[in-house]
Design an enzyme around this catalytic site. Structure first.
Site, short mmCIF file in Angstrom:
data_model
loop_
_atom_site.label_atom_id
_atom_site.label_comp_id
_atom_site.label_asym_id
_atom_site.label_seq_id
_atom_site.Cartn_x
_atom_site.Cartn_y
_atom_site.Cartn_z
N GLY A 61 -34.57 -0.46 -29.28
CA GLY A 61 -33.85 0.70 -28.03
C GLY A 61 -35.01 0.17 -26.46
O GLY A 61 -35.23 -1.26 -26.70
N SER A 62 -35.61 0.54 -26.84
CA SER A 62 -36.84 0.62 -24.69
C SER A 62 -37.56 0.49 -25.55
O SER A 62 -38.42 1.28 -26.62
CB SER A 62 -36.77 1.59 -23.74
N GLU A 73 -36.24 -3.35 -32.08
CA GLU A 73 -35.71 -4.92 -31.13
C GLU A 73 -35.87 -3.80 -30.14
O GLU A 73 -35.26 -3.19 -29.43
CB GLU A 73 -34.48 -4.58 -32.01
N CYS A 126 -29.24 -6.26 -24.41
CA CYS A 126 -30.31 -6.58 -24.36
C CYS A 126 -30.54 -7.78 -24.18
O CYS A 126 -31.82 -8.25 -23.27
CB CYS A 126 -31.12 -6.33 -25.33
P1 NAD Z 1 -34.14 4.52 -25.49
O1 NAD Z 1 -35.23 3.95 -26.57
O2 NAD Z 1 -33.47 5.70 -24.63
O3 NAD Z 1 -33.32 5.46 -27.44
C1 NAD Z 1 -33.12 4.41 -28.41
C2 NAD Z 1 -33.62 5.70 -29.10
O4 NAD Z 1 -34.58 6.56 -29.63
C3 NAD Z 1 -31.98 6.48 -29.41
O5 NAD Z 1 -31.74 6.79 -30.30
C4 NAD Z 1 -32.53 7.51 -29.51
O6 NAD Z 1 -32.27 8.85 -29.07
C5 NAD Z 1 -33.92 8.07 -29.22
N1 NAD Z 1 -35.02 8.32 -28.70
C6 NAD Z 1 -34.78 7.62 -26.89
N2 NAD Z 1 -36.24 8.99 -26.73
C7 NAD Z 1 -36.70 9.29 -27.72
C8 NAD Z 1 -38.52 10.09 -27.86
N3 NAD Z 1 -39.21 10.19 -26.26
N4 NAD Z 1 -38.99 9.92 -29.23
C9 NAD Z 1 -37.97 9.75 -29.95
N5 NAD Z 1 -36.34 8.92 -30.08
C10 NAD Z 1 -36.17 8.61 -28.96
O7 NAD Z 1 -33.19 3.72 -25.20
P2 NAD Z 1 -31.79 3.30 -24.97
O8 NAD Z 1 -31.32 3.90 -23.77
O9 NAD Z 1 -30.75 3.90 -26.72
O10 NAD Z 1 -31.03 1.76 -24.86
C11 NAD Z 1 -31.57 0.72 -23.82
C12 NAD Z 1 -32.89 -0.35 -24.45
O11 NAD Z 1 -32.30 -0.40 -26.05
C13 NAD Z 1 -32.78 -1.19 -23.34
O12 NAD Z 1 -34.00 -1.68 -22.71
C14 NAD Z 1 -32.19 -2.07 -24.29
O13 NAD Z 1 -33.12 -3.53 -23.97
C15 NAD Z 1 -32.66 -1.81 -25.49
N6 NAD Z 1 -31.63 -2.22 -27.07
C16 NAD Z 1 -32.56 -3.70 -27.08
C17 NAD Z 1 -31.49 -4.07 -28.10
C18 NAD Z 1 -31.89 -4.83 -29.26
O14 NAD Z 1 -31.40 -5.73 -29.90
N7 NAD Z 1 -33.06 -5.83 -29.28
C19 NAD Z 1 -29.95 -3.70 -28.51
C20 NAD Z 1 -29.88 -2.79 -27.30
C21 NAD Z 1 -31.06 -1.94 -26.89
#
Ligand code: NAD
Length: 483
Positions: A185-186, A207, A245
């Site tokens: 995620g982010s 990741e 990503c």
């Molecule tokens: P996100 O961080 O918002 O969410 C990821 C996960 O975290 C979700 O399951 C969500 O429910 C959970 N989450 C969100 N906010 C939270 C909080 N405050 N506390 C606890 N858990 C929380 O990211 P996203 O919008 O799902 O994905 C986009 C980001 O992920 C981009 O930055 C992208 O580059 C990155 N990404 C990386 C990869 C990789 O393989 N490196 C792959 C896909 C996406």
């Protein structure tokens, strides 16, 4: 929730998941899920992100089938451990590295590849013999619901649980004690995950994302240029509409090459997506991200830099592939991750200047570079840092199982895919066995001049000297007295 995690721990401790036959059975179950439910998976991806079924097959179903088969084919080798050579000082000791499962793991995934990003790490976790909770993203509800409903029918439900929910649920899960947290995620949420993990000293894999630059060295108008353009566009608009990503975030090109490149990109988009790109590109995941992306164009000086596209439809959550030339570098489009179908081109005087440009920003998950200049390739390799570096193509590194996938610096840490996934969920334990004879007496007190001399020779691997000192044929120096 705590009860569910406890149940997973009890099941792990009972030992079933350590059996090779159990692990293989679960991997086969996962394969069966992907194959049998292909249509449901493609439907869910259409509903959640509007992915074309061919794109969805390429990036999720096909990739998963390949990766589960690789795990099944190599699993025995991964499990068998490694014999290790030891120095003579450890005479008559045998050593090996034995992979033991870490235990109960949490996999938190993102919405852009809702099946791959949840199940790829799970392949590693199961192969390693762990039990796991998957927390898929609430932003891809159809895919998450399918995972939650179907996975227990294909994979031992006592060992793998899918828990759906958003921030609250994720927050509760993070309070529990895990043996590893694998987060995709982010970087913002990555920091929250890491802080929660620190409380239990839980290791994490993060990741994350960031801005992946793509350097385009000289462009001629040969037939090879068409391939470059296809690969470049494929790494931006041809995969989840740029919501990736490792997608190309922006291009770096020499100023004098820019207009030629723009024309080639425009022609390439028309060739592959036609007049109605809606048909072939995924939509933006939700209204929040749609407004975030269109908002990037509203910032001062950005809209004026649009040279292609810029059309959007809020009802369909569609944004046309859009190219910009030299938007302001302090605008958000150039300071944050774009994660959508907007493609800025940044011009530099000399292509070598792109190295400084990249190095003045956080480390990327991937750097791409189209060039035929070997010296320049070498400079990029040795003078920049990124999770991966790919010359003359984009995205392909994700599908190559024999190279690790992961970030560095702000783009995350830890790695997976193929054997690296197995390693990520295993602890490589050093197991040593020694014979009781001979015993090197000079390891123990009482300390003497001779023992010091023997230790000096042994640590310097001068075994002949050890022999000479032991036989009294080499005189030992005195232990320093002024200490
Ligand atoms: P996100 O961080 O918002 O969410 C990821 C996960 O975290 C979700 O399951 C969500 O429910 C959970 N989450 C969100 N906010 C939270 C909080 N405050 N506390 C606890 N858990 C929380 O990211 P996203 O919008 O799902 O994905 C986009 C980001 O992920 C981009 O930055 C992208 O580059 C990155 N990404 C990386 C990869 C990789 O393989 N490196 C792959 C896909 C996406």
């Amino acid at each position: 929730m705590e009860r569910e995690v406890e149940e997973l721990r009890e099941y792990f401790c009972a030992g079933k998941t350590r059996e090779a036959s159990w692990r293989k059975q679960q991997l086969k179950g996962l394969l069966k899920f992907v194959k049998e439910r292909e249509e449901d998976i493609l439907k869910a991806l259409k509903l959640d992100i509007g992915k074309h079924p061919v794109e969805a097959f390429r990036d999720e179903v096909g990739t998963l089938i390949k990766d589960i088969n690789i795990a099944l084919d190599n699993f025995d080798k991964w499990m068998s451990g490694k014999k290790i050579k030891l120095p003579l000082a450890a005479y008559r000791t045998s050593a090996k590295l034995v992979a033991e499962p870490l235990g109960v793991v949490l996999i938190i995934s993102s919405w852009n590849f809702p099946f791959g990003l949840a199940l790829e790490p799970l392949i590693g976790a199961i192969a390693a013999g762990c039990t796991a909770v998957i927390k898929p993203s609430e932003l891809s509800p159809a895919s998450s619901a399918l995972l939650a409903k179907a996975i227990p029918a294909y994979v031992d439900p006592e060992a793998v649980k899918v828990i759906q929910g958003g921030i609250d649920v994720c927050g509760q899960l993070l309070l529990c004690k895990w043996d590893k947290i694998f987060f995709t995620g982010s970087s913002l949420v990555g920091r929250i995950v890491m802080a929660a993990a620190a409380k239990h000293l839980t290791p994490v894999v993060l990741e994350l994302g960031g801005k992946c630059p793509c350097i385009v060295d000289s462009i001629s108008n040969s037939w090879l240029t068409e391939i470059i353009i296809k690969r470049l566009l494929g790494g931006k608009f041809g995969i989840c509409s740029g919501q990736v990503c490792i997608g190309v975030d922006y291009i770096l090109v020499e100023r004098k090459q820019c207009s030629n490149l723009v024309e080639l990109l425009k022609a390439g988009i028309k060739r592959s997506l036609g007049e109605y790109p809606e048909e072939f590109v995924a939509r933006i995941v939700n209204i929040h991200h749609f407004r975030r992306l269109t908002g990037l164009l509203d910032e001062f000086g950005v809209k004026q830099s649009v040279v292609y596209g810029g059309r959007f439809d809020e009802n369909k959550l569609f944004i046309e592939p859009t190219i910009l030339v030299d938007p302001p570098l302090d605008a958000e489009i150039m300071t944050g991750e774009i994660f959508g179908p907007l493609l800025p081109i940044i011009t530099v005087d000399k292509i070598e200047d792109s190295i400084n440009f990249i190095n003045s920003r956080p480390k990327a998950l991937a750097i791409y570079c189209f060039t035929s200049n070997n010296k320049f390739m070498q400079r990029i390799t040795s003078e920049t840092s990124s999770g991966s570096l790919m010359f003359n193509d984009t995205i392909v590194q994700y599908a190559a199982d024999t190279v690790p996938f992961g970030g560095v610096g702000e783009s995350g840490f830890g790695r997976y895919h193929g054997k690296f996934s197995f390693d990520t969920f295993s602890h490589e334990k050093a197991v040593l066995k020694r014979a009781l004879f001979p015993d090197f007496w000079f390891r123990y007190p009482p300390w003497t001049n001779k023992k010091l001399e023997l230790l000096r020779a042994a640590f310097a691997f001068k075994y002949f000297n050890v022999l000479l000192v032991a036989l009294g044929m080499k005189k030992a120096k005195k232990i320093p007295t002024n200490i």
